[in-house]
Design a protein around this motif. Structure first.
Motif, PDB file in Angstrom:
ATOM      1  N   GLN A   1      -2.524  24.605  17.423  1.00  0.00           N
ATOM      2  CA  GLN A   1      -3.345  25.622  18.326  1.00  0.00           C
ATOM      3  C   GLN A   1      -2.117  26.622  18.685  1.00  0.00           C
ATOM      4  N   TYR A   2      -0.969  26.414  18.932  1.00  0.00           N
ATOM      5  CA  TYR A   2      -0.057  27.478  19.678  1.00  0.00           C
ATOM      6  C   TYR A   2       0.468  28.343  18.446  1.00  0.00           C
ATOM      7  N   GLY A   3       0.430  27.724  17.085  1.00  0.00           N
ATOM      8  CA  GLY A   3       1.222  28.163  16.103  1.00  0.00           C
ATOM      9  C   GLY A   3       2.726  27.720  15.979  1.00  0.00           C
ATOM     10  N   TYR A   4       2.642  26.552  16.789  1.00  0.00           N
ATOM     11  CA  TYR A   4       4.217  25.949  16.669  1.00  0.00           C
ATOM     12  C   TYR A   4       4.245  24.813  15.524  1.00  0.00           C
ATOM     13  N   GLY A   5       5.477  24.719  14.908  1.00  0.00           N
ATOM     14  CA  GLY A   5       5.730  23.737  13.938  1.00  0.00           C
ATOM     15  C   GLY A   5       6.882  22.785  14.344  1.00  0.00           C
ATOM     16  N   THR A   6       7.271  21.645  13.979  1.00  0.00           N
ATOM     17  CA  THR A   6       8.082  20.679  14.656  1.00  0.00           C
ATOM     18  C   THR A   6       9.594  21.053  13.890  1.00  0.00           C
ATOM     19  N   GLY A   7       9.556  21.723  12.765  1.00  0.00           N
ATOM     20  CA  GLY A   7      10.901  21.957  12.147  1.00  0.00           C
ATOM     21  C   GLY A   7      11.824  23.218  12.540  1.00  0.00           C
ATOM     22  N   ASP A   8      11.287  23.802  13.753  1.00  0.00           N
ATOM     23  CA  ASP A   8      11.923  25.076  13.947  1.00  0.00           C
ATOM     24  C   ASP A   8      12.790  24.901  15.360  1.00  0.00           C
ATOM     25  N   VAL A   9      12.989  23.611  15.948  1.00  0.00           N
ATOM     26  CA  VAL A   9      13.824  23.383  17.111  1.00  0.00           C
ATOM     27  C   VAL A   9      15.167  23.833  16.892  1.00  0.00           C
ATOM     28  N   GLY A  10      15.823  23.604  15.963  1.00  0.00           N
ATOM     29  CA  GLY A  10      17.208  24.025  15.478  1.00  0.00           C
ATOM     30  C   GLY A  10      17.244  25.701  15.842  1.00  0.00           C
ATOM     31  N   LYS A  11      16.313  26.376  15.360  1.00  0.00           N
ATOM     32  CA  LYS A  11      16.377  27.809  15.268  1.00  0.00           C
ATOM     33  C   LYS A  11      16.077  28.171  16.661  1.00  0.00           C
ATOM     34  N   TYR A  12      14.978  27.433  17.374  1.00  0.00           N
ATOM     35  CA  TYR A  12      15.002  27.853  18.742  1.00  0.00           C
ATOM     36  C   TYR A  12      16.128  27.733  19.685  1.00  0.00           C
ATOM     37  N   VAL A  13      17.010  26.521  19.497  1.00  0.00           N
ATOM     38  CA  VAL A  13      18.217  26.359  20.108  1.00  0.00           C
ATOM     39  C   VAL A  13      19.204  27.469  19.946  1.00  0.00           C
ATOM     40  N   GLY A  14      19.277  27.954  18.538  1.00  0.00           N
ATOM     41  CA  GLY A  14      19.997  29.089  18.092  1.00  0.00           C
ATOM     42  C   GLY A  14      19.631  30.624  18.925  1.00  0.00           C
ATOM     43  N   TYR A  15      18.364  30.678  19.271  1.00  0.00           N
ATOM     44  CA  TYR A  15      17.859  31.822  19.776  1.00  0.00           C
ATOM     45  C   TYR A  15      18.273  31.868  21.161  1.00  0.00           C
ATOM     46  N   MET A  16      18.332  30.396  21.640  1.00  0.00           N
ATOM     47  CA  MET A  16      18.589  30.349  23.079  1.00  0.00           C
ATOM     48  C   MET A  16      20.116  30.886  23.327  1.00  0.00           C
ATOM     49  N   LEU A  17      20.851  30.415  22.505  1.00  0.00           N
ATOM     50  CA  LEU A  17      22.323  30.492  22.563  1.00  0.00           C
ATOM     51  C   LEU A  17      22.633  32.120  22.502  1.00  0.00           C
ATOM     52  N   ILE A  18      21.880  32.713  21.643  1.00  0.00           N
ATOM     53  CA  ILE A  18      22.277  34.240  21.269  1.00  0.00           C
ATOM     54  C   ILE A  18      21.837  35.079  22.720  1.00  0.00           C
ATOM     55  N   ILE A  19      20.656  34.509  23.420  1.00  0.00           N
ATOM     56  CA  ILE A  19      20.141  35.173  24.455  1.00  0.00           C
ATOM     57  C   ILE A  19      21.016  35.097  25.513  1.00  0.00           C
ATOM     58  N   ILE A  20      21.527  33.908  25.790  1.00  0.00           N
ATOM     59  CA  ILE A  20      22.564  33.548  26.782  1.00  0.00           C
ATOM     60  C   ILE A  20      23.624  34.211  26.685  1.00  0.00           C
ATOM     61  N   ALA A  21      24.266  34.190  25.414  1.00  0.00           N
ATOM     62  CA  ALA A  21      25.559  35.172  25.164  1.00  0.00           C
ATOM     63  C   ALA A  21      25.013  36.463  25.321  1.00  0.00           C
ATOM     64  N   GLY A  22      24.089  37.065  24.908  1.00  0.00           N
ATOM     65  CA  GLY A  22      23.888  38.529  24.983  1.00  0.00           C
ATOM     66  C   GLY A  22      23.761  38.949  26.436  1.00  0.00           C
ATOM     67  N   TYR A  23      23.311  38.210  27.275  1.00  0.00           N
ATOM     68  CA  TYR A  23      23.213  38.296  28.776  1.00  0.00           C
ATOM     69  C   TYR A  23      24.609  38.229  29.392  1.00  0.00           C
ATOM     70  N   ARG A  24      25.552  37.411  28.942  1.00  0.00           N
ATOM     71  CA  ARG A  24      26.961  37.497  29.470  1.00  0.00           C
ATOM     72  C   ARG A  24      27.728  38.678  29.020  1.00  0.00           C
ATOM     73  N   ILE A  25      27.253  38.824  27.638  1.00  0.00           N
ATOM     74  CA  ILE A  25      28.039  40.030  27.019  1.00  0.00           C
ATOM     75  C   ILE A  25      27.674  41.502  27.894  1.00  0.00           C
TER      76      ILE A  25
END
Length: 625
Positions: free
Chosen positions: A591-615
């Motif tokens: 219903q939200y358009g979420y799949g179960t196979g994208d968790v690793g991608k979400y973690v990667g995006y989070m790490l990029i955002i965290i690094a971006g804020y710090r940079i």
């Protein structure tokens, strides 16, 4: 980072005298510090025309002397002090000639020879007096100096400044009493002297102190200056008579021009010759300030005439300005310690981490209250969403609890702003003294914050996850904890970025609160991504760290769990388990358009955002050099 804080090549021999240690400093390579024709110009905000803050100010101070910079508000004394200390603001244009022993100085050379004590004491309240001096030595002195010698310097300074009884006393925090105001000021000066500087700048060293404490602080500075032949330049505002007479020279400014420059003992006859005799039993400091202060004089014509007389008299009596190397001093180059550039590259971040670690477990306001706050939030969440049964009627409740857990945990990161601003203030002072730069500061800040945030994530999850009856498995618990940890890392990184950009508490608080409100609105819970306005979806939704946390937590809860359809088996969401009167959680995710196979991608995006804020935070601090 390179050891830009290495000081002059001076020898500090610790000797015994009647059972007491004292420092003997050979400091004969700097005999004079002089400045010629200092002129500072800025652009007037109203007229947009050039405006002079200082006009052709000259002066000098000899080894062992103390010079007082005085003048009414707006006279230019702070501007002059910053120019002399190589701290002129980039928004101003400064023309000057600064010389040591008659030779021009450079920024790198001068920082290795000088120290600057700010008007406000930028000290860590949860450190003791001895620890404060220890970390000052660790940051400023080259790693080649043995620890024994560093500790000897610290002991000597503690003794010289009369702090023996307070050596193990905390500086003081809002809830823990520490040393007195005068003692705190002495600690600030001692922390700068631990590196054996040849030139010491003091910005309003008696600000906020009563007359007794002011005399106490300046007496210690006077003794140190004479004993170790240190050149002291201090801006000071209306000192008492006894404090004023500790100084050897006075440089009196008014409206950016010099009204007097000479020995303290000469002011009486100088102004008397101009027709301004000082009355008996009058504080000489108040007398000279009154002469040049025109702010409270009703007859401005008379006030301007008096200033004109004073400025003209000084111009006629002042010695001619001489080029560098011709001021009567032998032009002997000043020898400084040359750092290898890499010897403290590892030591400085480790020292900052060590100092932050001590602060983290002693400063109850900065850390203890935050842990208590998060635990209270966990108890509230767990008891509101208490033991939810895995039925279709509770699917919305589970979804709401996931949104609340992630969004409000990140929102409460605003509680970190005061602690970070305190660290930022200390960093700004130490950076101006050439000790380290933004890389070491933000590296230490990140390293010390990671375990603390992980502990918060675990404690919150232990309470809220099991009370709410989320997916009952160890895997589910630790995946939830991982998302909460990444959420907190991103939220705190956002605090670092915005607080560095605008280091004012109220504005930083408003900016962080607004940003978190924005992320809550577009994270995909309130409005699903497919129906979100195009602007908000493509500009903000895909860089919303709360959105990826919400997705990850939703997949963790619904990706491997089924829910009972209840009586009548009227399932709200069609799925393969409908014939068993159950709802597969994946149908909720669909219903939200979420799949179960994208968790690793979400973690990667989070790490990029965290690094971006710090940079970006690093870039802000680097640009503010």
């Amino acid at each position: 980072m390179a050891n830009s804080g290495a000081r002059a090549s001076t020898s500090l021999d610790v000797e015994k005298d009647a059972g007491h240690d004292y420092a003997h400093l050979t400091n004969d390579s700097v005999r004079s510090f002089s400045w010629h024709d200092v002129t500072v110009t800025v652009k007037d905000r109203q007229t947009k025309q050039p405006k002079k803050l200082l006009s052709s100010v000259s002066g000098s101070v000899q080894a062992g002397e103390m010079l007082a910079l005085m003048g009414p508000s707006g006279s230019g004394k702070t501007t002059l002090l910053n120019v002399l200390a190589h701290r002129a603001k980039s928004s101003s244009t400064a023309e000057c000639s600064l010389c040591l022993n008659g030779n021009p100085t450079s920024l790198n050379q001068f920082r290795k020879l000088s120290a600057y004590v700010e008007q406000e004491d930028a000290l860590v309240g949860s450190l003791t007096v001895k620890e404060t001096l220890y970390f000052a030595a660790q940051l400023a002195l080259p790693s080649s100096i043995p620890k024994r010698e560093k500790m000897a310097r610290i002991s000597s300074l503690i003794s010289a400044f009369g702090l023996q009884d307070q050596r193990d006393t905390l500086i003081g925090t809002p809830i823990r009493k520490g040393v007195s105001g005068g003692q705190k000021r002495r600690v600030s000066v001692a922390a700068m002297l631990v590196t054996s500087p040849k030139v010491l700048f003091l910005d309003e060293p008696t600000s906020g102190l009563d007359s007794a404490a002011s005399l106490e602080v300046m007496s210690f500075v006077k003794d140190i200056a004479r004993k170790y032949k240190i050149l002291v330049v201090a801006s000071i505002h209306q000192p008492s008579t006894t404090t004023f007479e500790l100084f050897d020279k006075l440089l009196l400014l008014s409206k950016g021009k010099t009204a007097y420059n000479g020995p303290i003992s000469g002011i009486y006859s100088y102004f008397a010759d101009l027709g301004y005799t000082m009355p008996l039993y009058t504080n000489p400091a108040e007398f000279v300030i009154h002469l040049v202060n025109t702010d409270f004089i009703r007859d401005q014509d008379e006030a301007n005439h008096r200033l004109q007389v004073l400025h003209t008299a000084y111009e006629k009596s002042a010695p001619p300005t001489l080029p560098a190397g011709e001021d009567g001093e032998s032009s002997t180059p000043v020898s400084v310690y040359e750092s290898t550039g890499t010897e403290n590259a590892l030591l400085i971040p480790l020292t900052l981490i060590h100092r932050s670690f001590i602060k983290s477990y002693r400063d109850f306001i900065a850390y203890g209250i935050r842990i208590a706050m998060y635990l209270a939030l966990a108890i509230m969440m767990g008891t509101v969403w208490l033991r939810l049964a895995p039925t279709q009627t509770n699917i919305v409740a589970f979804t709401n609890s996931i949104f609340f857990g992630g969004a409000f945990m990140s929102f409460m990161a605003v509680a970190y702003i005061p602690a970070f601003l305190e660290d930022l203030h200390l960093y700004q002072k130490e950076r101006l003294n050439g000790l380290y730069g933004p890389t070491s500061f933000l590296l230490a800040n990140f390293v010390i914050g990671v375990p603390f945030l992980f502990v918060i994530a675990v404690l919150f999850s232990v309470v809220a996850y099991w009370l709410s009856n989320m997916r009952p498995s160890a895997e589910g618990f630790w995946v939830w904890t991982m998302w909460l940890f990444l959420d907190l890392l991103a939220a705190e990184s956002l605090v670092v970025l915005l607080s560095s950009l605008v280091p004012i508490f109220v504005i930083a608080l408003a900016a962080v609160a607004f940003a978190n409100g924005l992320w809550m609105s577009v994270n995909g819970f309130m409005v699903q991504p497919e129906t979100l306005n195009v602007f908000w979806r493509y500009v903000f939704h895909y860089i919303d760290y709360q959105g990826y946390v919400f997705r990850g937590m939703m997949v963790n809860e619904f990706g491997k769990r089924a829910y009972s359809c209840g009586e009548g088996c009227r399932c709200m969401y069609p799925s393969d388990l409908e014939d068993q009167c159950m709802i597969d959680g994946k149908a909720v995710l669909a219903q939200y358009g979420y799949g179960t196979g994208d968790v690793g991608k979400y973690v990667g995006y989070m790490l990029i955002i965290i690094a971006g804020y710090r940079i970006f935070g690093w870039l802000v601090l680097w640009l503010k050099r």
